[in-house]
Design a protein around this motif. Structure first.
Motif, short mmCIF file in Angstrom:
data_model
loop_
_atom_site.label_atom_id
_atom_site.label_comp_id
_atom_site.label_asym_id
_atom_site.label_seq_id
_atom_site.Cartn_x
_atom_site.Cartn_y
_atom_site.Cartn_z
N GLU A 136 -2.66 -2.70 11.28
CA GLU A 136 -3.42 -1.65 11.26
C GLU A 136 -4.31 -1.69 12.68
OE1 GLU A 136 -5.98 -0.98 8.12
OE2 GLU A 136 -7.11 0.59 9.06
N TYR A 137 -5.09 -2.69 12.93
CA TYR A 137 -5.96 -2.93 14.15
C TYR A 137 -5.30 -3.47 14.94
CZ TYR A 137 -9.46 -0.99 10.57
OH TYR A 137 -10.19 -0.22 9.73
N HIS A 175 -6.65 4.34 13.88
CA HIS A 175 -7.04 3.23 14.50
C HIS A 175 -5.74 2.75 15.71
CE1 HIS A 175 -8.97 2.42 10.46
NE2 HIS A 175 -9.66 3.04 11.45
N LYS A 221 -9.40 -1.10 -6.33
CA LYS A 221 -10.38 -0.74 -5.37
C LYS A 221 -11.24 0.15 -6.01
CE LYS A 221 -10.25 1.77 -0.84
NZ LYS A 221 -9.60 2.04 0.26
N ASP A 249 -13.40 -5.43 8.29
CA ASP A 249 -12.10 -4.72 7.96
C ASP A 249 -10.92 -5.21 8.87
OD1 ASP A 249 -10.10 -3.24 6.84
OD2 ASP A 249 -11.17 -1.47 7.50
N PHE A 250 -10.49 -6.28 8.63
CA PHE A 250 -8.81 -6.81 9.19
C PHE A 250 -8.84 -6.37 10.59
CE2 PHE A 250 -7.06 -5.27 5.03
CZ PHE A 250 -6.96 -6.54 4.33
N TRP A 265 0.75 -1.30 -0.07
CA TRP A 265 -0.14 -0.05 -0.04
C TRP A 265 0.73 1.21 -0.04
CZ3 TRP A 265 -4.64 -0.96 3.96
CH2 TRP A 265 -5.61 -2.10 3.33
N VAL A 283 -3.78 0.56 -2.95
CA VAL A 283 -4.97 0.32 -3.45
C VAL A 283 -5.69 1.78 -3.78
CG1 VAL A 283 -5.57 -1.98 -3.03
CG2 VAL A 283 -5.92 -0.09 -1.32
N ARG A 343 -11.23 -5.93 -5.97
CA ARG A 343 -11.52 -5.82 -4.57
C ARG A 343 -12.79 -6.09 -4.10
NH1 ARG A 343 -9.00 -2.45 -1.09
NH2 ARG A 343 -7.98 -3.88 0.48
N GLU A 372 -7.57 -11.67 0.90
CA GLU A 372 -6.65 -10.75 1.18
C GLU A 372 -6.65 -10.81 2.65
OE1 GLU A 372 -6.94 -6.98 -0.91
OE2 GLU A 372 -7.12 -6.02 1.26
N PHE A 425 -13.85 -5.07 -1.18
CA PHE A 425 -13.87 -4.24 -0.11
C PHE A 425 -14.98 -3.14 -0.51
CE2 PHE A 425 -12.53 -0.99 2.80
CZ PHE A 425 -12.62 -1.27 3.79
N ALA A 472 -4.03 7.06 6.19
CA ALA A 472 -4.82 6.73 4.82
C ALA A 472 -5.01 7.82 4.05
CB ALA A 472 -6.04 5.97 5.49
N GLU A 488 -14.60 4.02 -0.12
CA GLU A 488 -13.75 5.01 0.60
C GLU A 488 -13.39 6.27 -0.42
OE1 GLU A 488 -11.05 2.63 2.69
OE2 GLU A 488 -12.40 2.04 4.13
N ARG A 499 -1.06 2.66 6.11
CA ARG A 499 -0.99 1.79 7.24
C ARG A 499 0.32 0.91 7.21
NH1 ARG A 499 -5.20 4.40 8.93
NH2 ARG A 499 -6.95 4.01 7.83
C1 BDP Z 1 -8.89 -0.04 5.71
C2 BDP Z 1 -7.70 0.87 5.80
C3 BDP Z 1 -7.72 1.70 4.62
C4 BDP Z 1 -7.69 0.80 3.26
C5 BDP Z 1 -8.91 0.10 3.28
C6 BDP Z 1 -8.79 -0.82 2.10
O1 BDP Z 1 -8.04 1.63 7.03
O2 BDP Z 1 -6.37 2.52 4.97
O3 BDP Z 1 -7.47 1.71 2.35
O4 BDP Z 1 -8.96 -0.79 4.38
O5 BDP Z 1 -8.45 -2.05 2.26
O6 BDP Z 1 -8.51 -0.99 6.52
O7 BDP Z 1 -9.10 -0.48 0.90
#
Ligand code: BDP
Length: 714
Positions: free
Chosen positions: A402-403, A537, A296, A374-375, A168, A218, A333, A396, A335, A710, A300, A177
């Motif tokens: 990150e968390y 986070h 992506k 999310d992770f 990333w 992404v 993706r 993935e 997401f 981010a 977001e 991250r």
């Molecule tokens: C989240 C992150 C963000 C990423 C997003 C992603 O906070 O920074 O861009 O996932 O996977 O966990 O696109």
């Protein structure tokens, strides 16, 4: 000659020995104990490399480096002799041609003790050079982990086709991250200066079977698709090629507008289709083995086909069509969620993509995170796994934490990956695991893979700490064999990275194996999720409730009130469970059957809800938070006993990080107790202390500057 120089240089290195800064990762070829070296030496007297490809050269160079280092004497090119290590494929070696390679796939290897011209030799064979390369690393690993090598007959083939590291990294050198420094890609100086670190990076990736590298974030900057960067990408691809690694890039959906000068990025527009086709042609002219695009979209703030009222499949397919003639793929993706969508965030990706099963081209895969949000430290598996039988799917996972405590927590994540790989989707009855979705065996998909979000940066130790390297290592091993055991992987990593001494390996592997559960416990036990502070986070923020959109606020995820806590995702709530196969949904819906680790993910229950232990939910929560803290204290104590087995540098850094984690675990625990007590209004279980400060104290702890910002952060 080159190999001789490598070997010689290696032997001189110990005299210049620098501090153990972690740069060598698990490819640490330090001289072994004299007695062990004497046992291994007769089976590694010389290297006989058949074939002239750059991959075979890379394999032979690595063997020269590794064997010379480990055995403490130069091991270089030689003739067939007793103890020679012979490399080749059926096309390059008559000896290999005589071997049975039928069990291998194209990237698999066979390592076999046999005779050649009356000499006892070890053959490292593959159907292709890639197999030879992987076999060379496997042979070194045998020695690094002190396995016998005098009489070998072992083979292995990767179960997934695409094993890809997703960086990333932004083009300005920052990493979304990222907690291990800046991007290792020095675009400014490429292609004229190619940092030798790129080669060491490729060696490390190849050693664990990674065969793809997606270089940029992404949240993609469109410029990566311009001639300026394509030239640089070509230079990077040339460094990676001897290690059987392809380059991929994140492509911004609106690039036809931003760098193409078009008025639209509508995938049905002929000019847009042509733009992607021309772009693919341009890339492949420079990089014939280019891997493809990661996208992506509509998430977001990223542009995507929704902007033109087109489907995600329309968007993916226009890129897929452009890449197809060249053999490239699109990793689309899953997401996808939107601030404007009122549906439970955990459901949005499925809602968007599930109806499109069968509509994607065969060179498109849908790439889903392990869980639907999310992770998080723990999530149930993503409902798309098992729900897209006619679509290839990659899993993935995030290596960067990150968390889970950024760089400093010890959290070894392979148990998290293993948990989701082994999760049963019940899509075709019991045994329909995520592992079998992604390896293609459940639905017969042939484009298979797994992606890891990198934890790599310019820090000398690459990943921000020695133990973070284990997450990188484990990712590669699980992408090669998604059925591998996280404990066995930790043991290998430990022996290669530190020492094979069982007094060290035993306790430290136990410590690693407990480390992710410790984070779950002190942050978000029993199915809680997303209670971290806003944006970066880092640290607890369960009280945050004033952000514009509901799903940006932790209160959205825990729903705590006077009656209880948890997100009702059963039919009486958001009905997210309906996105799972009936057998899985039935288990999640049933308060008596749901695994307690997922309880509050799927149910809103009273504070006094009776748990399996007989305790109330509130007591159980407090006990989990405290258990998490206790686990970090135990890790500190374990590590303190390991001083005699570790070099001073890595000992001290790990000890300091464990102390930080212990401190942060306490912070999390205290903040959670202080906050949730205001709802539960219940006393703490006997022997568990109240938080030392009131809630306002924890709310006031604010960090403005945390690494890894981010691009979508406010
Ligand atoms: C989240 C992150 C963000 C990423 C997003 C992603 O906070 O920074 O861009 O996932 O996977 O966990 O696109």
């Amino acid at each position: 000659m080159k190999r001789f120089l490598i070997a010689l240089a290696l032997l001189l290195v110990p005299s210049l020995a620098h501090a153990e800064d972690g740069y060598e990762l698990w490819l640490r070829y330090h001289p072994m104990e004299t007695r062990a070296a004497a046992q291994y030496a007769p089976s590694a007297t010389a290297i006989v490399a058949n074939g002239s490809s750059e991959i075979v050269h890379a394999a032979a160079d690595e063997l020269a480096r590794g064997l010379s280092g480990l055995l403490g004497k130069p091991v270089t090119d030689g003739l067939v002799q007793d103890g020679a290590v012979v490399l080749g494929t059926p096309a390059t070696s008559p000896l290999v041609k005589g071997l049975d390679l039928s069990k291998l796939n194209d990237e698999g290897y066979l390592i076999k003790t046999t005779t050649a011209d009356g000499h006892k030799v070890t053959v490292i064979a593959g159907k292709t050079d890639a197999g030879v390369l992987y076999g060379a690393f496997a042979f070194l690993k045998l020695i690094q982990t002190r396995q016998p090598i005098a009489s070998l007959d072992l083979s292995s083939s990767p179960r997934l086709k695409v094993r890809i590291m997703d960086h990333w990294d932004n083009l300005n050198g920052t990493i979304e991250r990222g907690y291990a420094g800046f991007s290792i890609w020095d675009w400014q100086k490429m292609p004229d200066w190619m940092d030798p670190r790129y080669t060491d990076y490729a060696r490390a990736e190849a050693s664990i079977g990674v065969n793809g590298v997606n270089v940029n974030n992404v949240g993609a900057q469109p410029e990566i698709l311009t001639a300026t960067y394509i030239r640089r990408l070509a230079a990077l691809a040339a460094v990676f090629r001897p290690y059987h690694i392809r380059v991929y890039v994140s492509a911004r959906f609106s690039a036809p507008i931003e760098v193409g000068g078009l008025k639209t990025a509508d995938p049905t527009d002929p000019a847009v289709r042509k733009w992607w086709k021309d772009k693919a042609d341009e890339i492949y002219a420079a990089i014939p083995d280019f891997g493809g695009f990661l996208v992506k979209a509509n998430s977001e703030g990223q542009p995507g086909p929704q902007d033109y009222h087109r489907t995600q499949a329309d968007g993916a397919n226009v890129m897929a069509d452009a890449l197809k003639p060249h053999g490239g793929i699109v990793m689309w993706r899953a997401f996808i969620y939107s601030a404007e969508n009122a549906q439970d965030r955990a459901m949005q990706a499925y809602t968007e993509l599930h109806p499109l099963d069968g509509k994607f081209r065969d060179n498109v895969i849908v790439q889903a995170k392990n869980g639907p949000i999310d992770f998080q430290p723990r999530e149930p598996f993503h409902p798309l796994f098992g729900a897209m039988p006619r679509t290839g799917m990659f899993l993935e996972v995030q290596l960067t934490k990150e968390y889970l405590g950024l760089a400093t927590s010890l959290a070894y994540l392979a148990p998290l990956y293993e948990e989701v790989l082994h999760a049963d989707t019940y899509a075709k009855g019991p045994g329909s695991t995520v592992e079998r979705v992604i390896d293609g065996s459940l639905f017969g998909n042939t484009l298979t893979g797994m992606a890891g979000v990198s934890n790599i940066g310019t820090d000398r130790d690459w990943s921000g700490s020695t133990f973070n390297q284990a997450n990188w290592y484990a990712f590669g091993r699980l992408a090669w064999d998604p059925g591998a055991s996280s404990r066995a992987i930790a043991e290998d990593w430990m022996k290669m990275t530190f020492t094979t001494d069982p007094q060290f390996v035993g306790p430290v592997v136990d410590m690693m194996m407990a480390s992710r559960e410790a984070v779950v416990d002190y942050m978000t036990p029993l199915g809680l999720a997303h209670l971290m502070a806003t944006g970066h986070h880092y640290g607890p923020g369960p009280w945050v409730n004033d952000l514009k959109r509901p799903e940006w606020n932790p209160v959205y995820y825990h729903h705590a009130d006077a009656t209880g806590i948890g997100f009702d995702r059963t039919p009486s709530g958001s009905n997210a469970t309906s996105q799972y196969a009936p057998a899985a949904a039935a288990e999640f819906n049933d308060l008596n059957r749901i695994p307690e680790k997922f309880l509050l993910w799927f149910h809103h229950v009273p504070w006094t809800h009776k748990m399996k232990s007989g305790r109330t939910l509130w007591d159980e929560l407090v006990i989990h938070w405290d258990d998490g803290v206790a686990a970090t204290a135990r890790a500190e104590a374990t590590w303190a006993g390991m001083k005699p087995y570790v070099d001073a540098e890595r000992y001290a850094k790990t000890a300091a990080y464990l102390k930080i984690e212990h401190h942060e675990a306490q912070w999390w625990r205290d903040a959670m107790v202080a906050y949730f007590s205001t709802f539960s209004k219940l006393p703490l279980p006997a022997g568990h202390a109240p938080a030392p400060h009131d809630l306002r104290y924890y709310e006031a702890i604010q960090f403005k500057y945390v690494p890894g910002r981010a691009i979508s952060d406010p």
